[in-house]
Structure formats: structure tokens, C-alpha cells
Design an enzyme around this catalytic site. Structure first.
Site, short mmCIF file in Angstrom:
data_model
loop_
_atom_site.label_atom_id
_atom_site.label_comp_id
_atom_site.label_asym_id
_atom_site.label_seq_id
_atom_site.Cartn_x
_atom_site.Cartn_y
_atom_site.Cartn_z
CG ASP A 82 -1.85 7.35 1.48
OD1 ASP A 82 -1.04 8.28 1.31
OD2 ASP A 82 -2.80 7.13 0.69
CG ASP A 133 -1.86 1.13 1.32
OD1 ASP A 133 -2.32 1.60 0.27
OD2 ASP A 133 -2.13 1.58 2.45
#
Length: 541
Positions: A108, A106
């Protein structure tokens, strides 16, 4: 030595003046951080009267002897306070990195770690949106973000306006229920749920943390959302304004969503990456090391390409895409993992959508949306040879582990601070003495003397003190007083590994095997601390 702290604590209960009663520890009428007065809820503070004396004679001597037998023991070896490493990786399931060929990430709070300075910006912007666009009272503007109020993993009962901490067995931890910014008395919490602390399964969060009336706040971005929700409820209650709980909850969540949808958060980060992005050089080191050892990398994020591109250029450099075999932005997780209908779209160098049909996922190219089923078909990256890292247990990890058999790694930034607290002598002394008292209470429970009530009170005091070390209102994100939290239960269920940041990978070889510790089940435990302190596990006289 460490045992001296326990002996000093225990001297509070030495018989005083030749009388039979133990000397009581001081306590305030309510437990700061453990909520308002309630059954057994006390904490050291203002003086209180001593409890009624225990029975005298041989019975009292036996109980006091059991208590004082603990005093000479060095229950806490000095070296124990340095056992846990905040930069370590912790395993829920055995996994060998030698078998992992593909690493996914991912963006963030995984590749890009953000400074806490971002939270007050989100809070203030959403607060102003509530006032200016949703026409909420101007008085709400007086509230500022309080970083020490909430913790991740809390539940919010929408119809009751209750923010609370729930354990792995669906019980509310008493002393951790707040309406607005005020604690709710334990008796009221129990009354609200029909005479129990238990939240029925049908009311609890669903697979993605959203139940019919209760929501769980699972990601780090939810910290300013919980703070704003509590402040708005506090204002309405403090000014005796009638409001619909469901409308207020939706307005606050929509205001927080607007901060993201309107790109405000992206603008703040892009304008000052040195301030908001942490550990960028370590992210570069992790990615470069994996590529150097022949691993394939991919990125799946919900963030837009322009934002990701600027952040990755800051952390890694202009050629960052050459490190990744596949890059997917605006993926719309978690539906990316379950919805087969959305096709991949290619983006050009300026981020504009292309119309050509996607028959392969090419290195160096950028793709938008799509779905996991097409991803698996085009890449053939399946099963346990894939390890994916993310910070959101539901949106990032749950489907991948349960439905597709990928290995998963959870990024939990709070872990670093919690381990540092666990490593303090204050925490270790408090926890060890709690265990010793628990062992005494279990062994001596057939007796009904008042000294047992005094021990239970002392045990509760220690629990309150330990809880407040992590967070005055809600304690640790991983534990209630003794049970794992609901958050911990999900963490264990949805992640093979968990760590404070991606940079923890730099402390291990790329062929390292992680072995989870064999923590004893209750029927397996051969030597719990309370048994060590109190002798045999007999319940007899």
C-alpha cells in the site's frame, strides 16, 4: 528579471515624503494560516498604521543604506526556479545501486499508489461508524472530509485535544496548533506547556510514533483520521458537550481501524481499481526492469492476499508472482521485524492456511505472517545488498535500517507537490528575501532602533506567506518556518533515499550511485545568502 520582484518588495521601506520613517506593508490583525494574534504574528491583509519612525540622521541613513543596498542585486537568477525535479530521487546517504542485489517492497502506497479520492470514503465510513455503533451525536454527520486541512507528520496531544506541528528540536511551531477546527492562540499553547513551546522527550512519540500522551500521524492513511478527529472535537466544543479526551481519541481511532478491519477500504478499491490505483503501468515497468537485470524481489505487506492479488493482477497481470522470489502477506509490521515467535504459514491458491512446517521460502508461493529473523535465516538476504521501499517511516523502515543494516527507500507522494511549489517564483522570491532580511537583522542587531522591529515584522509576514503556499493551517510537511519538522528528522534518520513514487527509479540506471548533497553545517557555511547580501559576518558597529 527575478531581482525586480525583490526590488518591488523592498520599495515598501523607502523613506516617504522626506520623513524618516519607512513605509509599512499592510497587515491584518492576525495571520491567516499562522494562527490567531500572537507575538510577532502578522500577515498582509487589511491596512494598518505605520510603525513609529526610526531614528533620523546618520544612524537611520546607515540602516536604510544597508537595506537599499540589496535592491540592485539580482538575488534570484531566473534559472533557479527550475532546479528541482519532482521525479528525482533524493539521497540522505550515499548508496550505489550496483551493490544492491535484492529489492523489497511494501504494497500500500508503495507498489500501489492510491488516489486521494480514497480519503473521503474512509472519513465518511468512520464517521458513520462513530454515529451508528459508538452512538456519537447525529450532528457529526454534517461534517465532510476537507482534503486541505491536515498534513502528514503532525502530532496530537490526547489530553489537550491539540493537533500541532512540531520541529526537529521538539518545539511547537506557533500558529500551527488546532483544537478541533479552530486555531489555538500562541499564548495559550505556551501556557499549556508550562511557559514554553518545547515538548519534553518523555511526552513525545516513542520509536513507533506513539508516546504516553502524544501520537504522531505518520502514514497517508492518517489524513482522514486527523480530519475526523478534528471534526468530532469541533462538534463537542461547539455544542458545549463534556467529553473525555482519551475516550474520544480512542473511539475515533477505533472507527478508522474498523474501516480497515472490516475490509471496507479493500472493497472500494477492488470495485473500481481504475479510479483508486494510480501508476500501475509504471509499477510493472519498475519490477520488470529489475528482474531483467538479474535482481531478486520480495514483497512484505500487512494487507491480505486476496486484496494484494487483485491489485497486482490489475497493475502487472495474472503472472505477477513470477516476478517475486518471496511474497509475504498479513505480516503484522512492525512486530514482524522484532517478534521472533510468529512462524510463517503457507497459503494455498484459494488463500487458505496450510499446516506444514516452513523450511524454505519458495518462489511463486504465498506466505502469511512470520518474522524477519526466520526470513533472514531462510533467504540469507542480509545487510546493505538489500534495499527495501515503504511509505511508513516507522512501520516499514526504522527497524530495517537501525537493527538490520538494510538500505531503505521512503515513498513520499507529497514530495511531488511540495517541489512544484518550491520551484515557483513566488516561493523563491519570498524565501530569498527572508534570508536577506535575516542577514540584515543579524548584522544590525546591536542597534535598537524601531526600523529593526519593522524588519522583523516584515520577515514574519514573509514566513506566513511562504507557509500558506503549502497548507494554510500547517505549512510544509518538511519544514517549520526555518527548522526541519520532526517528520523530516525521522525521514533523514530512517531512509537512505526518498522519492515521490516508485516510478522515479525509471529515471536512473540500475547501477546508478546516489550522492547526498553536502549541505553545510552552520560552522562550515562559507557563503549563505544572508552573508552574500549583507557583507562580512561581523557583529561590530
Amino acid at each position: 528579471m527575478a531581482g525586480a520582484g525583490l526590488r518591488a518588495a523592498a520599495r515598501r521601506w523607502l523613506p516617504c515624503g522626506g520623513q524618516g520613517g519607512p513605509r509599512a506593508a499592510s497587515s491584518s490583525p492576525s495571520c491567516p494560516g499562522c494562527g490567531p494574534p500572537g507575538p510577532g504574528a502578522h500577515c498582509p491583509g487589511a491596512p494598518r498604521s505605520a510603525p513609529a519612525p526610526a531614528p533620523t540622521g546618520g544612524a537611520e541613513t546607515s540602516l536604510s543604506s544597508s537595506y537599499l543596498d540589496l535592491l540592485p542585486l539580482d538575488l534570484l537568477p531566473p534559472e533557479v526556479c527550475s532546479l528541482l525535479n519532482p521525479a528525482a530521487i533524493y539521497a540522505n546517504n550515499e548508496i550505489s545501486l550496483r551493490d544492491v542485489e535484492v529489492y523489497g517492497f511494501d504494497y500500500d502506497y508503495t507498489l500501489a499508489q492510491y488516489a486521494d479520492a480514497l480519503h473521503p470514503e474512509i472519513f465518511s465510513a468512520a464517521r458513520d461508524i462513530l454515529i451508528e455503533h459508538y452512538k456519537y451525536p447525529e450532528g457529526i454527520r454534517k461534517y465532510d472530509y476537507n482534503p486541505s486541512f491536515a498534513i502528514r507528520g503532525l502530532h496530537y496531544d490526547i489530553q489537550k485535544s491539540l493537533l500541532m506541528k512540531i520541529d526537529a528540536f521538539h518545539y511547537v511551531q506557533l500558529g500551527t496548533a488546532y483544537r478541533g477546527l479552530q486555531p489555538v492562540p500562541d499564548e495559550e499553547v505556551i501556557d499549556l506547556y508550562g511557559g514554553t513551546q518545547h515538548i519534553p522527550l518523555y511526552q513525545m512519540s516513542g520509536f513507533y510514533g506513539k508516546g504516553p500522551s502524544i501520537k504522531q500521524f505518520m502514514d497517508i492513511f492518517s489524513l482522514p483520521e486527523m480530519a475526523l478527529l478534528s471534526c468530532v472535537v469541533d462538534y463537542f466544543l461547539g455544542h458545549s458537550l463534556e467529553f473525555d479526551q482519551a475516550h474520544l481519541y480512542k473511539d475515533v481511532t477505533d472507527a478508522i481501524r474498523d474501516v480497515h478491519v472490516k475490509g471496507l477500504m479493500y472493497q472500494w478499491i477492488e470495485q473500481d481499481m481504475e479510479k483508486y490505483i494510480l501508476r500501475g503501468d509504471e509499477t510493472f515497468a519498475v519490477l520488470s526492469r529489475l528482474v531483467a537485470h538479474g535482481k531478486q524481489l520480495f514483497l512484505i505487506t500487512n494487507s491480505p492476499f486476496s486484496f494484494v492479488d487483485k491489485g497486482m493482477r490489475h497493475m502487472v497481470g495474472p503472472d505477477w508472482r513470477q516476478l517475486f522470489d518471496v511474497v509475504i502477506v498479513q505480516a503484522d509490521k512492525p512486530s514482524f521485524f522484532t517478534d521472533r515467535r510468529k512462524p510463517f504459514r503457507k497459503l494455498d491458491e484459494k488463500g487458505s492456511l496450510q499446516w506444514d512446517r516452513i523450511t524454505s521460502l519458495e518462489k511463486g508461493k504465498i506466505y502469511r505472517q512470520g518474522n524477519l529473523f526466520d526470513f533472514l535465516r531462510l533467504t540469507e538476504w542480509r545487510g546493505p545488498r538489500v534495499l527495501y521501499f515503504g511509505d511508513h517511516l516507522y512501520s516499514d523502515l526504522a527497524d530495517l535500517m537501525l537493527r538490520h543494516g538494510w538500505r531503505t527507500g521512503a515513498i513520499i507522494p507529497e514530495l511531488e507537490r511540495e517541489i512544484r511549489i518550491i520551484n515557483t517564483e513566488q516561493y523563491m522570491h519570498s524565501l530569498t528575501w527572508q534570508q536577506a532580511l535575516t542577514g540584515l537583522l543579524e548584522r544590525m542587531q546591536v542597534r535598537r532602533w524601531q526600523v529593526l522591529a519593522a524588519w522583523m515584522k516584515e520577515r514574519q509576514e514573509l514566513r506566513c506567506i511562504t507557509k500558506a503556499l503549502f497548507n494554510a493551517q500547517f505549512g510544509s510537511i518538511f519544514r517549520t518556518f526555518h527548522n526541519p519538522t520532526y517528520f523530516s528528522r525521522r525521514l533523514v534518520r530512517f531512509s537512505d533515499l526518498y522519492m515521490a513514487s516508485l516510478s522515479c527509479l525509471l529515471n536512473y540506471r540500475v547501477d546508478f550511485t546516489f550522492y547526498p548533497r553536502r549541505t553545510p553545517l552552520q560552522h562550515e557555511a562559507p557563503l549563505w545568502m544572508d552573508q552574500l547580501c549583507t557583507g562580512s559576518h561581523s557583529h561590530k558597529g
